[in-house]
Design an enzyme around this catalytic site. Structure first.
Site, PDB file in Angstrom:
ATOM      1  N   CYS A  90       1.015  -1.253  -0.188  1.00 29.49           N
ATOM      2  CA  CYS A  90       0.052   0.062   0.069  1.00 29.49           C
ATOM      3  C   CYS A  90       0.830   1.433   0.232  1.00 29.49           C
ATOM      4  O   CYS A  90       2.118   1.294  -0.874  1.00 29.49           O
ATOM      5  CB  CYS A  90      -0.561  -0.108   1.391  1.00 29.49           C
ATOM      6  SG  CYS A  90      -2.726   1.278   1.202  1.00 29.49           S
ATOM      7  N   GLN A  91       0.267   2.305   1.106  1.00 30.07           N
ATOM      8  CA  GLN A  91       1.880   3.821   0.946  1.00 30.07           C
ATOM      9  C   GLN A  91       3.290   3.037   1.153  1.00 30.07           C
ATOM     10  O   GLN A  91       3.968   3.616   0.247  1.00 30.07           O
ATOM     11  CB  GLN A  91       1.609   3.571   2.192  1.00 30.07           C
ATOM     12  CG  GLN A  91       2.294   4.921   2.097  1.00 30.07           C
ATOM     13  CD  GLN A  91       1.990   6.358   4.228  1.00 30.07           C
ATOM     14  OE1 GLN A  91       1.880   5.509   4.979  1.00 30.07           O
ATOM     15  NE2 GLN A  91       1.651   7.045   4.151  1.00 30.07           N
TER      16      GLN A  91
END
Lengths: 357, 327
Positions: A149-150
């Site tokens: 994700c991030q």
């Protein structure tokens, strides 16, 4: 035709079953005991401030066939034990069982002392030093990196800035283009003055972030989830799995103010990464500088990072060796669904092993 | 379809109570000031004047005599029992107690009642503060005297809070509108279900379908420009309010000779910069060492192991020599 056709016998049965499960569930909750956060043993090989670098230990008898180690970079939002949440749903264990040598960064819980840490410090500081530690320990010039994700966005930026240290890049449910049409989260922050918000709040509360995520589907996540929870309450194992997820979902660290501000401004609001306008520290972050093999894993029903947001990587990387893997599930399901351990770690491991010497 | 639910008077009663509260407070303060100026009480009898002021204020709130010893308790009791009565009335009006209806009739009637209640919020003239802002006048007056900076700081705090309330109201109006649309979508489903839809046979099925339909309506609104603007405005107004609140908090901390947030942030900033400089210097040093071809110093543990091993080897040699000697 009427939309409602209540059947007395079915209502009676539903009420009886619901009541029984609820009663059993309350007893099960009392007897549940501690809820674990991570199951695979590890050794802490490096610490810096609140960061800890884990080196996971494979089960006895499992051979590490890929000598090029991999570093898992999780997001700052939420805790990384999602990837190791339970014995039969552990991406970490799956990677180890398939011969990988796995390291992971645990970012810890940011506090006000971290208020002014920026993206440069996280990427060209913390991540870079962790990469150097792994390179030194393994004797390898280049390592593999997997971002979630991030953390995938960070890994991608890191690879673009330090390609000489990275052998192969794997991104999982990673946003690259933050302004695709179905990106609701991105729409919500477009009109927010990030400078004013972070100046006023300091660090951004993990509870506020949780609230934001839950408000993406409030009827389901605030109401229906707990009504329907009763369905699993009479099964102690299923209930414990539910509670593990519940613990993880709401175990959100606060976000260091400066890094949060930069991430939301530069990525969500200005979409600098995909537009080749991003600079972090002294580095211009250009995706075309990524020349190593890339595997982009995305979830087809991801409501947080819609597939187009991840798939934008395809046209931007400089690498000729780019592949995609579609997991038919959601943003969290890619780690915790019953299909996930059978599909995701073996695919990633096989790919990594084929790209590593 | 006519709804039997009377439009709620709760919001109007609440506004009336707030108005009465502020008017009685202002009247009591005027009396205090007049009594002080007219030397009604001997000099120094501040306590008596203050007591009289509060008694008058509470009497104004309660409508009772100043000699009622329990008017504080009575005030709370009135507020809560009024609120409780209103709640029970609302529930009775919603439930239409005593009436026998089919499930879909009940669902549609309930929908109509919700429609009216949410409509009241949607169609209102905006935040109540727009029509009655008791402290706006005070907050608009420039500060006077030695404490003028503090006065201005508090006035600015109030103005930002007031703006935040108004902007939040717009946000919640939007949410009320969506509540109504979800309600209407649910009613539509009940009246005209899709041809291929299976009838809902249990309360759980009804509930899950209601969730699905409502979520769909909400998701569409949550992705809209209107929501984006309302949400952004609300967050920005809150940031402005919180920023001013931080200043007020700092000013209080400063008065108690305690570290303020501003000071601590300065320290954290310095420390972060020092950490960066330190890391950069370490990196440069490493590069210089590498360029000079200097070997890396063995870590302490490994050095200890080597020392132990060396001692063991020496001991072994000594023992061997000793044994040879004995021969």
């Amino acid at each position: 035709m009427s939309a409602i056709d209540l059947k007395a016998d079915k209502i009676a049965e539903e009420a009886a079953v619901y009541g029984q499960k609820l009663a059993a569930g309350i007893q099960n909750m009392k007897e549940m005991g501690e809820i674990s956060s991570g199951v695979t043993p590890y050794e802490v090989v490096y610490t810096e401030d609140k960061l800890r670098l884990f080196h996971y230990k494979a089960c006895e008898g499992t051979k590490t066939t890929n000598k090029t180690p991999m570093l898992v970079v999780y997001a700052l939002v939420n805790r990384p034990y999602m990837t190791d949440i339970q014995e039969d749903r552990s991406t970490i264990k799956g990677l180890l069982d398939n011969g990988q040598d796995v390291y992971l960064i645990d970012w810890g819980y940011a506090d006000r002392a971290d208020r002014f840490l920026d993206l440069d410090y996280y990427l060209n500081g913390y991540i870079d030093r962790c990469v150097d530690v792994i390179r030194e320990r393994s004797g390898k010039e280049k390592i593999n990196i997997l971002g979630v994700c991030q953390g995938g966005t960070f890994s991608t930026c890191y690879t673009a800035m330090h390609q000489d240290k990275i052998n192969a890049l794997v991104t999982m449910v990673t946003p690259i283009d933050f302004k695709t049409p179905r990106n609701v989260l991105s729409k919500w922050v477009q009109k927010v003055d990030m400078d004013a918000l972070v100046d006023a709040m300091g660090n951004i509360s993990g509870d506020d972030l949780n609230d934001t995520f839950v408000n993406m589907s409030p009827y389901s996540l605030k109401l229906a989830k707990y009504i329907n929870m009763v369905d699993v309450m009479d099964n102690p194992e299923a209930l414990k799995n539910f509670m593990r997820m519940e613990q993880w979902i709401f175990d959100s660290p606060n976000q260091a103010g400066e890094a949060y501000k930069e991430f939301l401004k530069y990525f969500f609001q200005e979409n600098r990464l995909v537009n080749d306008e991003l600079t972090i520290g002294e580095y211009d972050v250009r995706l075309k500088n990524i020349t190593c093999p890339v595997l982009n894993v995305y979830a087809s029903k991801d409501h947080l990072v819609p597939p187009p947001a991840s798939l934008a990587l395809a046209d931007k990387v400089g690498s000729k060796d780019y592949e995609e893997f579609e997991f038919k599930g959601g943003h969290i399901g890619i780690y915790v669904s019953s299909r996930a351990p059978k599909e995701v770690p073996p695919t990633i491991s096989k790919w990594l092993s084929s790209k590593s010497k | 379809m006519t709804a039997s639910f009377n439009k709620s008077t709760t919001s109007q009663e609440w506004m009336d109570m707030q108005k009465r509260y502020m008017e009685s407070l202002i009247n009591a303060q005027n009396t205090f000031a007049n009594n002080s100026m007219n030397n009604k009480y001997p000099f120094g009898n501040y306590q008596r004047r203050t007591d009289d002021m509060f008694q008058q204020w509470q009497a104004g709130m309660m409508g009772g005599g100043m000699n009622n010893p329990n008017f504080a308790a009575d005030m709370f009791q009135q507020q809560f029992s009024n609120a409780g009565r209103e709640f029970m009335d609302s529930m009775n009006r919603f439930n239409g107690s005593g009436q026998m209806k089919t499930p879909d009739q009940l669902a549609m009637e309930w929908g109509a009642k919700m429609h009216d209640m949410l409509g009241e919020i949607m169609n209102s003239n905006g935040c109540p503060l727009n029509s009655f802002d008791p402290l706006d006048f005070l907050a608009s007056i420039p500060g006077l005297g030695a404490s003028r900076e503090k006065q201005e700081m508090l006035a600015e705090l109030y103005k930002r809070w007031s703006y935040f309330q108004q902007v939040s109201f717009v946000y919640y109006q939007g949410m009320a509108k969506i509540g109504m649309e979800a309600n209407m979508a649910w009613s539509d489903y009940l009246i005209n279900p899709p041809e291929d839809a299976e009838p809902l046979e249990t309360p759980r099925e009804i509930f899950n379908m209601w969730v699905r339909i409502s979520e769909k309506v909400y998701s569409k609104y949550a992705a809209s420009e209107e929501y984006m603007n309302a949400y952004g405005n609300m967050i920005n107004a809150y940031s402005a309010y919180k920023s001013q609140l931080n200043k007020v908090a700092d000013s209080v901390m400063d008065q108690f000779n305690l570290p303020t947030r501003t000071e601590l942030d300065s320290v954290h900033k310095y420390v972060t910069q020092l950490k960066k400089d330190n890391a950069a210097m370490k990196k440069e040093l490493k590069e210089i060492k590498a360029a000079l071809g200097l070997k890396k110093k063995a870590p302490a543990k490994e050095a200890a192991k080597k020392t132990v091993a060396a001692k063991a080897t020496t001991a072994k040699k000594t023992n061997t020599t000793a044994k040879k000697g004995k021969k």
